[in-house]
Design a protein around this motif. Structure first.
Motif, PDB file in Angstrom:
ATOM      1  N   LYS A   1      10.272 -11.046  32.285  1.00  0.00           N
ATOM      2  CA  LYS A   1      11.376 -10.436  32.909  1.00  0.00           C
ATOM      3  C   LYS A   1      10.796  -9.765  34.323  1.00  0.00           C
ATOM      4  CE  LYS A   1      15.137  -8.492  32.493  1.00  0.00           C
ATOM      5  NZ  LYS A   1      16.487  -9.005  32.438  1.00  0.00           N
ATOM      6  N   ILE A   2       9.711  -8.944  34.379  1.00  0.00           N
ATOM      7  CA  ILE A   2       9.188  -8.558  35.439  1.00  0.00           C
ATOM      8  C   ILE A   2       9.256  -9.376  36.622  1.00  0.00           C
ATOM      9  CG2 ILE A   2       7.306  -7.219  36.724  1.00  0.00           C
ATOM     10  CD1 ILE A   2       6.404  -6.094  33.965  1.00  0.00           C
ATOM     11  N   ASP A   3       8.806 -10.697  36.493  1.00  0.00           N
ATOM     12  CA  ASP A   3       8.889 -11.530  37.452  1.00  0.00           C
ATOM     13  C   ASP A   3      10.188 -11.909  37.871  1.00  0.00           C
ATOM     14  OD1 ASP A   3       5.988 -12.103  36.932  1.00  0.00           O
ATOM     15  OD2 ASP A   3       5.999 -13.926  35.972  1.00  0.00           O
ATOM     16  N   ARG A   4      11.178 -12.116  36.892  1.00  0.00           N
ATOM     17  CA  ARG A   4      12.615 -12.144  37.424  1.00  0.00           C
ATOM     18  C   ARG A   4      13.006 -11.156  38.242  1.00  0.00           C
ATOM     19  NH1 ARG A   4      12.546 -14.293  32.333  1.00  0.00           N
ATOM     20  NH2 ARG A   4      14.078 -12.603  31.531  1.00  0.00           N
ATOM     21  N   ASN A   5      12.697  -9.938  37.813  1.00  0.00           N
ATOM     22  CA  ASN A   5      13.141  -8.671  38.344  1.00  0.00           C
ATOM     23  C   ASN A   5      12.560  -8.433  39.853  1.00  0.00           C
ATOM     24  OD1 ASN A   5      15.017  -7.955  36.498  1.00  0.00           O
ATOM     25  ND2 ASN A   5      13.718  -6.467  35.531  1.00  0.00           N
ATOM     26  N   GLU A   6      11.452  -8.625  40.053  1.00  0.00           N
ATOM     27  CA  GLU A   6      10.582  -8.959  41.220  1.00  0.00           C
ATOM     28  C   GLU A   6      11.650  -9.721  42.412  1.00  0.00           C
ATOM     29  OE1 GLU A   6       6.210  -7.420  40.267  1.00  0.00           O
ATOM     30  OE2 GLU A   6       6.792  -9.450  40.328  1.00  0.00           O
ATOM     31  N   LEU A   7      12.005 -10.816  41.788  1.00  0.00           N
ATOM     32  CA  LEU A   7      12.705 -11.913  42.692  1.00  0.00           C
ATOM     33  C   LEU A   7      14.174 -11.343  42.847  1.00  0.00           C
ATOM     34  CD1 LEU A   7      11.649 -15.327  41.238  1.00  0.00           C
ATOM     35  CD2 LEU A   7      10.879 -14.157  43.676  1.00  0.00           C
TER      36      LEU A   7
ATOM     37  N   PHE B   1      15.105  -8.236  42.676  1.00  0.00           N
ATOM     38  CA  PHE B   1      15.231  -7.051  43.445  1.00  0.00           C
ATOM     39  C   PHE B   1      14.028  -6.504  44.350  1.00  0.00           C
ATOM     40  CE2 PHE B   1      17.380  -6.563  39.017  1.00  0.00           C
ATOM     41  CZ  PHE B   1      18.524  -6.415  39.317  1.00  0.00           C
ATOM     42  N   PRO B   2      13.802  -7.185  45.339  1.00  0.00           N
ATOM     43  CA  PRO B   2      12.766  -7.196  46.230  1.00  0.00           C
ATOM     44  C   PRO B   2      12.814  -5.738  46.714  1.00  0.00           C
ATOM     45  CG  PRO B   2      14.356  -8.319  47.350  1.00  0.00           C
ATOM     46  CD  PRO B   2      14.972  -8.201  45.896  1.00  0.00           C
ATOM     47  N   ALA B   3      11.365  -5.236  46.893  1.00  0.00           N
ATOM     48  CA  ALA B   3      11.172  -3.864  47.587  1.00  0.00           C
ATOM     49  C   ALA B   3      11.872  -3.564  48.983  1.00  0.00           C
ATOM     50  CB  ALA B   3       9.649  -3.604  47.580  1.00  0.00           C
ATOM     51  N   PRO B   4      12.444  -2.515  49.131  1.00  0.00           N
ATOM     52  CA  PRO B   4      13.437  -2.509  50.460  1.00  0.00           C
ATOM     53  C   PRO B   4      12.206  -2.801  51.649  1.00  0.00           C
ATOM     54  CG  PRO B   4      13.615  -0.362  48.930  1.00  0.00           C
ATOM     55  CD  PRO B   4      12.412  -1.360  48.612  1.00  0.00           C
ATOM     56  N   GLY B   5      12.900  -3.553  52.507  1.00  0.00           N
ATOM     57  CA  GLY B   5      12.204  -4.214  53.617  1.00  0.00           C
ATOM     58  C   GLY B   5      11.324  -5.204  53.476  1.00  0.00           C
ATOM     59  N   ARG B   6      11.388  -5.784  52.332  1.00  0.00           N
ATOM     60  CA  ARG B   6      10.520  -6.966  52.249  1.00  0.00           C
ATOM     61  C   ARG B   6      11.317  -8.249  51.793  1.00  0.00           C
ATOM     62  NH1 ARG B   6       5.638  -5.982  48.173  1.00  0.00           N
ATOM     63  NH2 ARG B   6       5.438  -8.128  48.975  1.00  0.00           N
ATOM     64  N   PRO B   7      11.422  -9.235  52.492  1.00  0.00           N
ATOM     65  CA  PRO B   7      11.997 -10.338  52.519  1.00  0.00           C
ATOM     66  C   PRO B   7      11.455 -11.530  51.536  1.00  0.00           C
ATOM     67  CG  PRO B   7      10.663 -10.541  54.390  1.00  0.00           C
ATOM     68  CD  PRO B   7      10.413  -9.174  53.973  1.00  0.00           C
ATOM     69  N   ASP B   8      10.910 -11.017  50.165  1.00  0.00           N
ATOM     70  CA  ASP B   8      10.156 -11.979  49.480  1.00  0.00           C
ATOM     71  C   ASP B   8      10.988 -12.219  48.324  1.00  0.00           C
ATOM     72  OD1 ASP B   8      10.084  -9.340  48.473  1.00  0.00           O
ATOM     73  OD2 ASP B   8       7.841  -9.386  47.986  1.00  0.00           O
ATOM     74  N   GLY B   9      12.233 -12.261  48.582  1.00  0.00           N
ATOM     75  CA  GLY B   9      13.137 -12.635  47.350  1.00  0.00           C
ATOM     76  C   GLY B   9      14.444 -12.337  47.549  1.00  0.00           C
ATOM     77  N   PRO B  10      15.438 -13.086  47.067  1.00  0.00           N
ATOM     78  CA  PRO B  10      16.712 -13.203  46.990  1.00  0.00           C
ATOM     79  C   PRO B  10      17.340 -11.616  46.986  1.00  0.00           C
ATOM     80  CG  PRO B  10      16.495 -14.059  44.996  1.00  0.00           C
ATOM     81  CD  PRO B  10      15.060 -14.046  45.716  1.00  0.00           C
ATOM     82  N   ARG B  11      18.430 -11.428  47.659  1.00  0.00           N
ATOM     83  CA  ARG B  11      18.901 -10.128  47.584  1.00  0.00           C
ATOM     84  C   ARG B  11      20.095 -10.221  46.352  1.00  0.00           C
ATOM     85  NH1 ARG B  11      15.793  -6.453  49.841  1.00  0.00           N
ATOM     86  NH2 ARG B  11      15.459  -6.878  51.793  1.00  0.00           N
ATOM     87  N   ARG B  12      20.304  -9.102  45.797  1.00  0.00           N
ATOM     88  CA  ARG B  12      21.400  -9.014  44.764  1.00  0.00           C
ATOM     89  C   ARG B  12      22.881  -9.184  45.462  1.00  0.00           C
ATOM     90  NH1 ARG B  12      21.990  -5.141  39.515  1.00  0.00           N
ATOM     91  NH2 ARG B  12      23.864  -6.350  38.681  1.00  0.00           N
ATOM     92  N   SER B  13      23.829  -9.927  45.133  1.00  0.00           N
ATOM     93  CA  SER B  13      24.813 -10.075  45.832  1.00  0.00           C
ATOM     94  C   SER B  13      26.164  -9.323  45.136  1.00  0.00           C
ATOM     95  CB  SER B  13      25.342 -11.714  46.105  1.00  0.00           C
ATOM     96  OG  SER B  13      25.490 -12.305  44.716  1.00  0.00           O
ATOM     97  N   ASP B  14      25.963  -8.835  44.095  1.00  0.00           N
ATOM     98  CA  ASP B  14      27.099  -8.027  43.510  1.00  0.00           C
ATOM     99  C   ASP B  14      27.164  -6.539  43.711  1.00  0.00           C
ATOM    100  OD1 ASP B  14      24.942  -8.987  41.462  1.00  0.00           O
ATOM    101  OD2 ASP B  14      25.995  -7.550  40.073  1.00  0.00           O
TER     102      ASP B  14
END
Length: 124
Positions: free
Chosen positions: A103-109, A111-124
């Motif tokens: 679950k943490i792995d999925r959440n890291e993808l 909800f990436p940390a601000p300013g980090r392009p290491d995962g998709p952004r939430r669109s809703d």
């Protein structure tokens, strides 16, 4: 060199799960420990934990562990929540640590940390 013991420490996660299973078995409670019943009991105990904080201000809730009586109640309710969660996981075959790590792995993808392009952004 000695082999590590196959019996987990009673205070390890596996040890606590085994202790809970033995406790229920000794009292013939297993027929009642269905996923539905354990999920309901878990919800009730989480509600009892919430009840301690129900009318507290943010500052009061942050200081709740400074009062020995309230701290004792909090620890007891946390123990009840964890006990029912572990029993639920045992009955359903869920590895709680593996489930949490996934679950943490999925959440890291998600909800990436601000300013980090290491995962998709939430669109809703």
């Amino acid at each position: 060199m000695t082999e590590p013991s196959a019996v987990p420490d009673d205070n390890s996660l596996d040890g606590l799960r085994q202790r809970l299973s033995r406790f229920a078995a000794a009292r013939d409670w297993e027929p009642f420990h269905t996923p539905k019943n354990l999920a309901a009991a878990l919800s009730v105990e989480a509600g009892e934990l919430l009840e301690i904080f129900q009318w507290l201000t943010p500052d009061q809730s942050a200081a709740v562990m400074t009062d020995p009586d309230t701290a004792h109640r909090v620890r007891d309710e946390v123990a009840d929540v964890l006990a029912y969660l572990l029993q639920f996981c045992t009955v359903t075959g869920v590895d709680p640590l593996a489930a949490l790590a996934a679950k943490i792995d999925r959440n890291e993808l998600r909800f990436p940390a601000p300013g980090r392009p290491d995962g998709p952004r939430r669109s809703d």
